[in-house]
Design a protein around this motif. Structure first.
Motif, PDB file in Angstrom:
ATOM      1  N   PRO A 127       0.805  -1.225   0.000  1.00  0.00           N
ATOM      2  CA  PRO A 127       0.000   0.000   0.000  1.00  0.00           C
ATOM      3  C   PRO A 127       0.837   1.273   0.000  1.00  0.00           C
ATOM      4  O   PRO A 127       0.475   2.251  -0.681  1.00  0.00           O
ATOM      5  CB  PRO A 127      -0.834  -0.121   1.280  1.00  0.00           C
ATOM      6  N   GLY A 128       1.952   1.286   0.708  1.00  0.00           N
ATOM      7  CA  GLY A 128       2.812   2.468   0.722  1.00  0.00           C
ATOM      8  C   GLY A 128       3.382   2.775  -0.650  1.00  0.00           C
ATOM      9  O   GLY A 128       3.506   3.948  -1.040  1.00  0.00           O
ATOM     10  N   ARG A 129       3.723   1.736  -1.406  1.00  0.00           N
ATOM     11  CA  ARG A 129       4.240   1.957  -2.764  1.00  0.00           C
ATOM     12  C   ARG A 129       3.147   2.533  -3.671  1.00  0.00           C
ATOM     13  O   ARG A 129       3.404   3.424  -4.482  1.00  0.00           O
ATOM     14  CB  ARG A 129       4.772   0.646  -3.338  1.00  0.00           C
ATOM     15  N   LEU A 130       1.942   2.006  -3.530  1.00  0.00           N
ATOM     16  CA  LEU A 130       0.837   2.551  -4.309  1.00  0.00           C
ATOM     17  C   LEU A 130       0.596   4.022  -3.957  1.00  0.00           C
ATOM     18  O   LEU A 130       0.355   4.851  -4.855  1.00  0.00           O
ATOM     19  CB  LEU A 130      -0.437   1.736  -4.056  1.00  0.00           C
ATOM     20  N   GLU A 131       0.670   4.350  -2.686  1.00  0.00           N
ATOM     21  CA  GLU A 131       0.462   5.742  -2.266  1.00  0.00           C
ATOM     22  C   GLU A 131       1.487   6.667  -2.909  1.00  0.00           C
ATOM     23  O   GLU A 131       1.151   7.773  -3.362  1.00  0.00           O
ATOM     24  CB  GLU A 131       0.526   5.853  -0.737  1.00  0.00           C
ATOM     25  N   ARG A 132       2.738   6.229  -2.963  1.00  0.00           N
ATOM     26  CA  ARG A 132       3.772   7.065  -3.571  1.00  0.00           C
ATOM     27  C   ARG A 132       3.512   7.266  -5.065  1.00  0.00           C
ATOM     28  O   ARG A 132       3.735   8.363  -5.604  1.00  0.00           O
ATOM     29  CB  ARG A 132       5.156   6.442  -3.335  1.00  0.00           C
ATOM     30  N   ILE A 133       3.053   6.227  -5.722  1.00  0.00           N
ATOM     31  CA  ILE A 133       2.720   6.343  -7.145  1.00  0.00           C
ATOM     32  C   ILE A 133       1.570   7.316  -7.344  1.00  0.00           C
ATOM     33  O   ILE A 133       1.619   8.204  -8.211  1.00  0.00           O
ATOM     34  CB  ILE A 133       2.376   4.956  -7.718  1.00  0.00           C
ATOM     35  N   TRP A 134       0.526   7.169  -6.558  1.00  0.00           N
ATOM     36  CA  TRP A 134      -0.635   8.052  -6.698  1.00  0.00           C
ATOM     37  C   TRP A 134      -0.279   9.493  -6.350  1.00  0.00           C
ATOM     38  O   TRP A 134      -0.757  10.428  -6.998  1.00  0.00           O
ATOM     39  CB  TRP A 134      -1.778   7.547  -5.820  1.00  0.00           C
ATOM     40  N   ASP A 135       0.566   9.680  -5.335  1.00  0.00           N
ATOM     41  CA  ASP A 135       1.004  11.038  -4.993  1.00  0.00           C
ATOM     42  C   ASP A 135       1.737  11.691  -6.162  1.00  0.00           C
ATOM     43  O   ASP A 135       1.493  12.862  -6.497  1.00  0.00           O
ATOM     44  CB  ASP A 135       1.921  11.006  -3.764  1.00  0.00           C
ATOM     45  N   GLU A 136       2.654  10.940  -6.779  1.00  0.00           N
ATOM     46  CA  GLU A 136       3.403  11.503  -7.902  1.00  0.00           C
ATOM     47  C   GLU A 136       2.489  11.726  -9.103  1.00  0.00           C
ATOM     48  O   GLU A 136       2.667  12.706  -9.852  1.00  0.00           O
ATOM     49  CB  GLU A 136       4.563  10.588  -8.290  1.00  0.00           C
ATOM     50  N   SER A 137       1.516  10.867  -9.290  1.00  0.00           N
ATOM     51  CA  SER A 137       0.558  11.051 -10.370  1.00  0.00           C
ATOM     52  C   SER A 137      -0.201  12.363 -10.212  1.00  0.00           C
ATOM     53  O   SER A 137      -0.374  13.115 -11.179  1.00  0.00           O
ATOM     54  CB  SER A 137      -0.420   9.871 -10.411  1.00  0.00           C
ATOM     55  N   ILE A 138      -0.635  12.649  -8.992  1.00  0.00           N
ATOM     56  CA  ILE A 138      -1.338  13.907  -8.732  1.00  0.00           C
ATOM     57  C   ILE A 138      -0.411  15.099  -8.926  1.00  0.00           C
ATOM     58  O   ILE A 138      -0.773  16.106  -9.546  1.00  0.00           O
ATOM     59  CB  ILE A 138      -1.919  13.902  -7.300  1.00  0.00           C
ATOM     60  N   ALA A 139       0.809  14.967  -8.426  1.00  0.00           N
ATOM     61  CA  ALA A 139       1.750  16.091  -8.486  1.00  0.00           C
ATOM     62  C   ALA A 139       2.163  16.422  -9.911  1.00  0.00           C
ATOM     63  O   ALA A 139       2.395  17.589 -10.250  1.00  0.00           O
ATOM     64  CB  ALA A 139       2.982  15.779  -7.640  1.00  0.00           C
ATOM     65  N   THR A 140       2.254  15.413 -10.774  1.00  0.00           N
ATOM     66  CA  THR A 140       2.755  15.628 -12.136  1.00  0.00           C
ATOM     67  C   THR A 140       1.658  15.652 -13.191  1.00  0.00           C
ATOM     68  O   THR A 140       1.910  16.069 -14.329  1.00  0.00           O
ATOM     69  CB  THR A 140       3.749  14.517 -12.511  1.00  0.00           C
ATOM     70  N   GLY A 141       0.473  15.156 -12.835  1.00  0.00           N
ATOM     71  CA  GLY A 141      -0.595  15.049 -13.817  1.00  0.00           C
ATOM     72  C   GLY A 141      -0.460  13.865 -14.745  1.00  0.00           C
ATOM     73  O   GLY A 141      -1.237  13.719 -15.687  1.00  0.00           O
ATOM     74  N   ARG A 142       0.513  13.010 -14.510  1.00  0.00           N
ATOM     75  CA  ARG A 142       0.728  11.841 -15.351  1.00  0.00           C
ATOM     76  C   ARG A 142      -0.053  10.657 -14.808  1.00  0.00           C
ATOM     77  O   ARG A 142      -0.352  10.580 -13.616  1.00  0.00           O
ATOM     78  CB  ARG A 142       2.219  11.501 -15.429  1.00  0.00           C
ATOM     79  N   ASN A 143      -0.376   9.708 -15.676  1.00  0.00           N
ATOM     80  CA  ASN A 143      -1.166   8.570 -15.216  1.00  0.00           C
ATOM     81  C   ASN A 143      -0.332   7.645 -14.336  1.00  0.00           C
ATOM     82  O   ASN A 143       0.900   7.584 -14.447  1.00  0.00           O
ATOM     83  CB  ASN A 143      -1.784   7.825 -16.400  1.00  0.00           C
ATOM     84  N   ALA A 144      -1.010   6.915 -13.460  1.00  0.00           N
ATOM     85  CA  ALA A 144      -0.330   6.100 -12.453  1.00  0.00           C
ATOM     86  C   ALA A 144       0.525   5.006 -13.082  1.00  0.00           C
ATOM     87  O   ALA A 144       1.605   4.672 -12.572  1.00  0.00           O
ATOM     88  CB  ALA A 144      -1.352   5.483 -11.505  1.00  0.00           C
ATOM     89  N   ALA A 145       0.059   4.432 -14.193  1.00  0.00           N
ATOM     90  CA  ALA A 145       0.830   3.368 -14.840  1.00  0.00           C
ATOM     91  C   ALA A 145       2.150   3.899 -15.368  1.00  0.00           C
ATOM     92  O   ALA A 145       3.202   3.254 -15.220  1.00  0.00           O
ATOM     93  CB  ALA A 145       0.019   2.743 -15.970  1.00  0.00           C
ATOM     94  N   ALA A 146       2.135   5.091 -15.983  1.00  0.00           N
ATOM     95  CA  ALA A 146       3.363   5.683 -16.516  1.00  0.00           C
ATOM     96  C   ALA A 146       4.315   6.058 -15.385  1.00  0.00           C
ATOM     97  O   ALA A 146       5.537   5.892 -15.511  1.00  0.00           O
ATOM     98  CB  ALA A 146       3.036   6.912 -17.357  1.00  0.00           C
ATOM     99  N   VAL A 147       3.772   6.565 -14.291  1.00  0.00           N
ATOM    100  CA  VAL A 147       4.603   6.905 -13.134  1.00  0.00           C
ATOM    101  C   VAL A 147       5.310   5.660 -12.608  1.00  0.00           C
ATOM    102  O   VAL A 147       6.522   5.669 -12.348  1.00  0.00           O
ATOM    103  CB  VAL A 147       3.742   7.549 -12.023  1.00  0.00           C
ATOM    104  N   ALA A 148       4.557   4.563 -12.457  1.00  0.00           N
ATOM    105  CA  ALA A 148       5.144   3.316 -11.955  1.00  0.00           C
ATOM    106  C   ALA A 148       6.200   2.790 -12.911  1.00  0.00           C
ATOM    107  O   ALA A 148       7.277   2.338 -12.485  1.00  0.00           O
ATOM    108  CB  ALA A 148       4.050   2.277 -11.743  1.00  0.00           C
ATOM    109  N   ASP A 149       5.923   2.844 -14.223  1.00  0.00           N
ATOM    110  CA  ASP A 149       6.895   2.367 -15.205  1.00  0.00           C
ATOM    111  C   ASP A 149       8.203   3.135 -15.105  1.00  0.00           C
ATOM    112  O   ASP A 149       9.301   2.549 -15.166  1.00  0.00           O
ATOM    113  CB  ASP A 149       6.338   2.512 -16.622  1.00  0.00           C
ATOM    114  N   ASP A 150       8.118   4.448 -14.953  1.00  0.00           N
ATOM    115  CA  ASP A 150       9.333   5.257 -14.850  1.00  0.00           C
ATOM    116  C   ASP A 150      10.120   4.926 -13.589  1.00  0.00           C
ATOM    117  O   ASP A 150      11.354   4.843 -13.615  1.00  0.00           O
ATOM    118  CB  ASP A 150       8.986   6.749 -14.877  1.00  0.00           C
ATOM    119  N   MET A 151       9.413   4.753 -12.477  1.00  0.00           N
ATOM    120  CA  MET A 151      10.082   4.355 -11.236  1.00  0.00           C
ATOM    121  C   MET A 151      10.817   3.036 -11.429  1.00  0.00           C
ATOM    122  O   MET A 151      11.985   2.890 -11.032  1.00  0.00           O
ATOM    123  CB  MET A 151       9.056   4.201 -10.110  1.00  0.00           C
ATOM    124  N   ALA A 152      10.146   2.060 -12.044  1.00  0.00           N
ATOM    125  CA  ALA A 152      10.737   0.746 -12.236  1.00  0.00           C
ATOM    126  C   ALA A 152      11.927   0.799 -13.178  1.00  0.00           C
ATOM    127  O   ALA A 152      12.966   0.169 -12.918  1.00  0.00           O
ATOM    128  CB  ALA A 152       9.689  -0.221 -12.782  1.00  0.00           C
TER     129      ALA A 152
END
Length: 349
Positions: free
Chosen positions: A317-342
Motif C-alpha cells: 500500500p505504501g508503494r501505491l500511495e507514492r505512485i498516486w502522490d506523484e501522479s497527482i503532483a505531475t498530472g501523469r497517469n499512475a501506470a506511466a509513473v510506476a513504469d518510470d520508477m521501475a
C-alpha cells in the motif's frame, strides 16, 4: 513482421529462448528481460495460444512486467517468464515438465522459475528434479514456500483497501460493492477477505461452476464474464488474464477504482492515459500483485521467514500511495509513473 526485434513488446530483452524437445513434445519460450539487479525470476505458465506469435508477445510482456514488479518490490531479482505452448486442453506430461526443467538448468541460474497459470506445486516438484533454479516448492509448517497465490491475494486485498481509502475515503471495505473478475486463487482470496470485511461482491469466471462455488461460499452474486467489468460498482478488480483494459472497455467502466491482481491489464501504454483521463484511480498491476513473487524470492534466497514475507507484502500500500502522490503532483497517469520508477531501478531510465 520480419523478426523478434520487430515485436512492439520487445524491450531490449537480454534473452528470448525457443525450447523444443521432440521426445517429450515440449514447445516453450523462456524470456529474460533484465538481470540488472539479480537473476531473472518469474513463473512458467501453460496455455493454449491460437498463434505462436501470441505466445511470444505474452512472454515478452510478462517478463518485462516481472522486471518492473521485482524492482518495485525491492527484491534482488531481475525479470523473466516462461510459457509452455499447450494443446486446447492445456495438457502437460511428466516428460514435458522434465524437459522444461532441463532447459532452465542449462541457463545456469540466469532464470529462476516458479508457479503460474496452469501449473501447480506438484509440477514445481517435478521440475525441481531437473534444475536447482526453481521456487514454489512444498514447505513445512513455519517455512516459506508453496503456492504463491495466497500471498498474491493478500497483497491485492491490501492494495484494494488502500485504493478504497484514497478514492472513496473509506477505511474499510464494509458496505462497498466489489466487482471481481475471476474466481481462482487470487480472486478467491480477495473475495473471502472482502466478504469478511462486509463488502457486497459480484463476481464472474469463465468456469461457471467455479464461480458458483466461490459465490456460495462468500455470499456473492454471479454475473456473466462479459459484464463484470462494467457493473456499477465501487471497485472493479480484474484477477484473470491481461489486456482487458483498452479503449473500448475503459469507456464502459462505471467504477471509480480499478485494482486487481491480473498481469498486464492495460492493453497499450495509451490506455493508462485513457483511464487517468476518466478520473478512475488505477492500481498498477505489477505493484499490487507482488505478494507471490515476494514469497518466491524469500523462499529461493532464504532471507526470511513467514513473518518477513508478511511484513514485505504489507509495504505494497505504501508503494501505491507514492505512485498516486506523484501522479497527482505531475498530472501523469499512475501506470506511466510506476513504469518510470521501475525503469530507474533496473538501469533503464
Amino acid at each position: 513482421m520480419d523478426s523478434l526485434w520487430d515485436f512492439p513488446d520487445f524491450d531490449g530483452h537480454e534473452l528470448v529462448q525457443f525450447v523444443t524437445d521432440r521426445e517429450s513434445g515440449l514447445t516453450a519460450l523462456i524470456a529474460i528481460h533484465s538481470t540488472h539487479v539479480g537473476p531473472a525470476a518469474g513463473g512458467v505458465r501453460v496455455w493454449h495460444y491460437a498463434r505462436t506469435g501470441d505466445a511470444v508477445v505474452d512472454a515478452l510482456r510478462l517478463s518485462r512486467g516481472m522486471s518492473y514488479k521485482n524492482a518495485m518490490a525491492e527484491l534482488p531479482l531481475g525479470g523473466g517468464k516462461a510459457v509452455i505452448l499447450a494443446d486446447e486442453n492445456r495438457s502437460k506430461t511428466p516428460e514435458m515438465l522434465a524437459a522444461f526443467g532441463r532447459a532452465v538448468e542449462r541457463l545456469g541460474g540466469r532464470y529462476v522459475t516458479a508457479e503460474d497459470v496452469g501449473m501447480s506445486v506438484r509440477d514445481m516438484v517435478a521440475i525441481s528434479r531437473e534444475t536447482r533454479y526453481v521456487a514454489g516448492l512444498p514447505a513445512s509448517e513455519g517455512e516459506v514456500g508453496g503456492d504463491p497465490g495466497p500471498h498474491t491475494s493478500y497483497g491485492v486485498y491490501l492494495g484494494v483497501r488502500a485504493a478504497a481509502k484514497r478514492a472513496l475515503g473509506k477505511d474499510s471495505l464494509a458496505g462497498l460493492h466489489l466487482a471481481i473478475q475471476g474466481a481462482g486463487s487470487v480472486a478467491g482470496g480477495l473475495a473471502r477477505r472482502a466478504a469478511q470485511d462486509g463488502a457486497r461482491i459480484s463476481l464472474a469466471d469463465i468456469d461457471a461452476d467455479r464461480a458458483e462455488r466461490l459465490a456460495a461460499e462468500v455470499g456473492a452474486n454471479v454475473v456473466a464474464p462479459d459484464e463484470v467489468l462494467f457493473l456499477e460498482a465501487d471497485i472493479v478488480s480484474p484477477n484473470a488474464l491481461g489486456a482487458i483494459l483498452d479503449e473500448r472497455s475503459i469507456s464502459r467502466l462505471r467504477a471509480p477504482v480499478v485494482a486487481g491482481g491480473a498481469n498486464n491489464q492495460l492493453a497499450t501504454p495509451e490506455d493508462g492515459d485513457r483511464i487517468h483521463q476518466r478520473g478512475i484511480l488505477y492500481a498498477p498491476d505489477y505493484v499490487i500483485n507482488a505478494g507471490g513473487i515476494i514469497n518466491v524470492s524469500t523462499e529461493y534466497l532464504r532471507d526470511g521467514d513467514e513473518s518477513a514475507v508478511r511484513e514485505r507484502i504489507e509495504r505494497i500500500p505504501g508503494r501505491l500511495e507514492r505512485i498516486w502522490d506523484e501522479s497527482i503532483a505531475t498530472g501523469r497517469n499512475a501506470a506511466a509513473v510506476a513504469d518510470d520508477m521501475a525503469r530507474r531501478l533496473i538501469g533503464r531510465a
